[in-house]
Design a protein around this motif. Sequence first.
Motif, PDB file in Angstrom:
ATOM      1  N   GLU A  35     -24.874  67.226  66.400  1.00  0.00           N
ATOM      2  CA  GLU A  35     -25.351  65.992  65.778  1.00  0.00           C
ATOM      3  C   GLU A  35     -26.380  65.250  66.636  1.00  0.00           C
ATOM      4  N   TYR A  36     -25.984  64.828  67.826  1.00  0.00           N
ATOM      5  CA  TYR A  36     -26.907  64.011  68.609  1.00  0.00           C
ATOM      6  C   TYR A  36     -26.489  63.938  70.070  1.00  0.00           C
ATOM      7  N   LEU A  37     -27.449  63.521  70.901  1.00  0.00           N
ATOM      8  CA  LEU A  37     -27.187  63.036  72.249  1.00  0.00           C
ATOM      9  C   LEU A  37     -27.721  61.614  72.294  1.00  0.00           C
ATOM     10  N   LEU A  38     -26.907  60.691  72.753  1.00  0.00           N
ATOM     11  CA  LEU A  38     -27.306  59.289  72.826  1.00  0.00           C
ATOM     12  C   LEU A  38     -27.395  58.874  74.289  1.00  0.00           C
ATOM     13  N   PHE A  39     -28.520  58.292  74.652  1.00  0.00           N
ATOM     14  CA  PHE A  39     -28.747  57.844  76.022  1.00  0.00           C
ATOM     15  C   PHE A  39     -28.940  56.332  76.036  1.00  0.00           C
ATOM     16  N   GLU A  40     -28.535  55.717  77.119  1.00  0.00           N
ATOM     17  CA  GLU A  40     -28.818  54.301  77.312  1.00  0.00           C
ATOM     18  C   GLU A  40     -29.692  54.128  78.543  1.00  0.00           C
ATOM     19  N   ARG A  41     -30.404  53.040  78.576  1.00  0.00           N
ATOM     20  CA  ARG A  41     -31.314  52.771  79.684  1.00  0.00           C
ATOM     21  C   ARG A  41     -30.544  52.670  80.997  1.00  0.00           C
ATOM     22  N   ASN A  42     -31.065  53.342  82.011  1.00  0.00           N
ATOM     23  CA  ASN A  42     -30.488  53.257  83.349  1.00  0.00           C
ATOM     24  C   ASN A  42     -30.851  51.897  83.936  1.00  0.00           C
ATOM     25  N   PRO A  43     -29.878  51.004  84.129  1.00  0.00           N
ATOM     26  CA  PRO A  43     -30.197  49.644  84.599  1.00  0.00           C
ATOM     27  C   PRO A  43     -30.749  49.607  86.018  1.00  0.00           C
ATOM     28  N   HIS A  44     -30.640  50.732  86.724  1.00  0.00           N
ATOM     29  CA  HIS A  44     -31.114  50.783  88.112  1.00  0.00           C
ATOM     30  C   HIS A  44     -32.409  51.579  88.246  1.00  0.00           C
ATOM     31  N   TYR A  45     -33.042  51.906  87.121  1.00  0.00           N
ATOM     32  CA  TYR A  45     -34.245  52.738  87.188  1.00  0.00           C
ATOM     33  C   TYR A  45     -35.358  52.039  87.959  1.00  0.00           C
ATOM     34  N   ARG A  46     -36.067  52.797  88.751  1.00  0.00           N
ATOM     35  CA  ARG A  46     -37.042  52.249  89.696  1.00  0.00           C
ATOM     36  C   ARG A  46     -38.190  51.495  89.036  1.00  0.00           C
ATOM     37  N   LEU A  47     -38.522  51.798  87.769  1.00  0.00           N
ATOM     38  CA  LEU A  47     -39.644  51.128  87.119  1.00  0.00           C
ATOM     39  C   LEU A  47     -39.224  49.931  86.271  1.00  0.00           C
ATOM     40  N   LEU A  48     -37.948  49.605  86.280  1.00  0.00           N
ATOM     41  CA  LEU A  48     -37.499  48.400  85.586  1.00  0.00           C
ATOM     42  C   LEU A  48     -37.790  47.176  86.454  1.00  0.00           C
ATOM     43  N   GLU A  49     -38.199  46.117  85.820  1.00  0.00           N
ATOM     44  CA  GLU A  49     -38.498  44.889  86.546  1.00  0.00           C
ATOM     45  C   GLU A  49     -37.255  44.416  87.292  1.00  0.00           C
ATOM     46  N   GLY A  50     -37.373  44.279  88.608  1.00  0.00           N
ATOM     47  CA  GLY A  50     -36.276  43.757  89.412  1.00  0.00           C
ATOM     48  C   GLY A  50     -35.219  44.770  89.795  1.00  0.00           C
TER      49      GLY A  50
END
Length: 558
Positions: free
Chosen positions: A540-555
């Motif tokens: 059916e699917y793979l669902l991903f959520e944003r990595n809150p620690h990703y290097r290109l996220l603000e802050g």
Amino acid sequence: MSISQKFFCALLLLALSISPAAALTDKKIDISKLRGPKISELSMLIISNPDAQIMAAEAGELDIIGDIARPSDIDRLAKNKNLQMSIARGFHAFFLLLNNKKSPWDDAALRRAAAMSIDRSGIVRMIFSGYCEPINSWLPPVSPWAPAGGAQDIYNPQAARALLKKRGYSWNMAGRLVAPDGKEMPAMKLLTPLARVSPTTAELAQTIADSLSSAGFPVETEPMDFSTMINRLDRKDYSMAVLAWSMGRNPDSLYSFYHSSMDFDGGYNMTGTCDARLDRSLEALRGAPDEASARKAAREAQRALLELMPSIPIYSRFSVTAVSKKWKNIFTTESSTADNMWTLLAAEPRGGVGRPLTMLLPEEPRNLNPFTASSAYSWQALGVIYESLLTTDPYTLENMDAIASSWKVAVAGSGRARHTELTFKIKRGLRWNDGSPLTARDIKATVDFLRRNKIPRFFDAVKNIKRIETPDDHTLRVVMEDVSYWYLDNVAGLPAMPAKVVNAVRDWQNWDPLAGGGEAGPAGLIGSGPFMLKGYRAGEYLLFERNPHYRLLEGAVK
């Protein structure tokens, strides 16, 4: 005008008739200032049936559908007012693999005759309606390392017949080849994916089988599940097979595919190629100290491949992608369609309402074990979880920073002791998707694990490492056994994993990173990429959520 020039002009006309790639991007995105991902969730819908894929795009269930192969589908989606198209000449290459270890394909002359019996230009016209270009080289024509005649048509059935006669072959009354010893050539099976999953590939395989049969080669197609087919190729339990590769920007992949040292179960040398002259050329390419030496060795290796014909290049397909107009900041370049990582970082809904971005995953992932995963479908999923030391600038195709902020390549020692040393400075403040700190010691643990276990998929990249040093948490020094122009790309492209994960793996071949994580995981799928696995339902699917620690996220990096 040369054949390659004609096909490039055809590409430009096709791009204009669909939609220029640049039109998908509201303005050129400055990747040095990009902060993202903007989306909080990414959904990969598993849809194997090609007709169902197209209907899902038309119904708005898919925001991005890439790798569109059937010309009728391209034309159909291009007429949809809710979709926008992008087309690019890419690094895709499609081959007819021949098992060089088994009769009759252990005869190079027979392989060359087979290559001259296949009408590549006819295939491009009949099956792909011009959405690809025929090739006669082991690197796609877009590669700056491809030979000048890489798109030259070598179809010549008369020359093929003359070559076979010279080798002592004849034909019986039914037109079937008879070997020099008087025995009829036995029937051969051509492995191909199932038609319901990959109809274009299945049709192409049948066309190739028909062409070879007309020349006297008794060939029949044998459709099968793609994972089963890959398993057989890994074991060299086959005679012939069709397979496409997404080639890298550098020609060093030729070593992986055709050097005799890469001929082992699970290795990339699926044809079992073993030739001393080719090995020497590939070793010179692998060990080239500079670009000039690398180019000379690349030319010599490709000349040897043309004589040996261990596999038969068929075509290089243009990449075509359809994207919903509900999204903005879709990233494209002249060599990249919209289904890329930069789109996943930059894309935003035009209405300003946050919702998951949905993209197509054409096949069930073979597995999500990064040590054994080999299919493009598995790495489409794993590729958003894991990152490497360096990435590629999508505009220039040069190296750019990722986990590492800077890097240095030096040649040390003298005489036989000369060797390459790579030094990477790891960015400060980086974290894995579980919030734990990412340091140079994690990268060392990853590479040491790959070396210690001689994991086939990564063996070529790590086998020449002498030692790895971590003077501090933010410095990684890799000392190689000898000198090579390519060592930087080999090491810097490895997926990075936490030391606590790799040190806990006891059986890498059977490791299940989702074990203990229930439906969602991530359990062992801890990376530093822009997304983390949230849910997976097979079929059916793979669902991903944003990595809150990703290097290109603000802050995210402090």
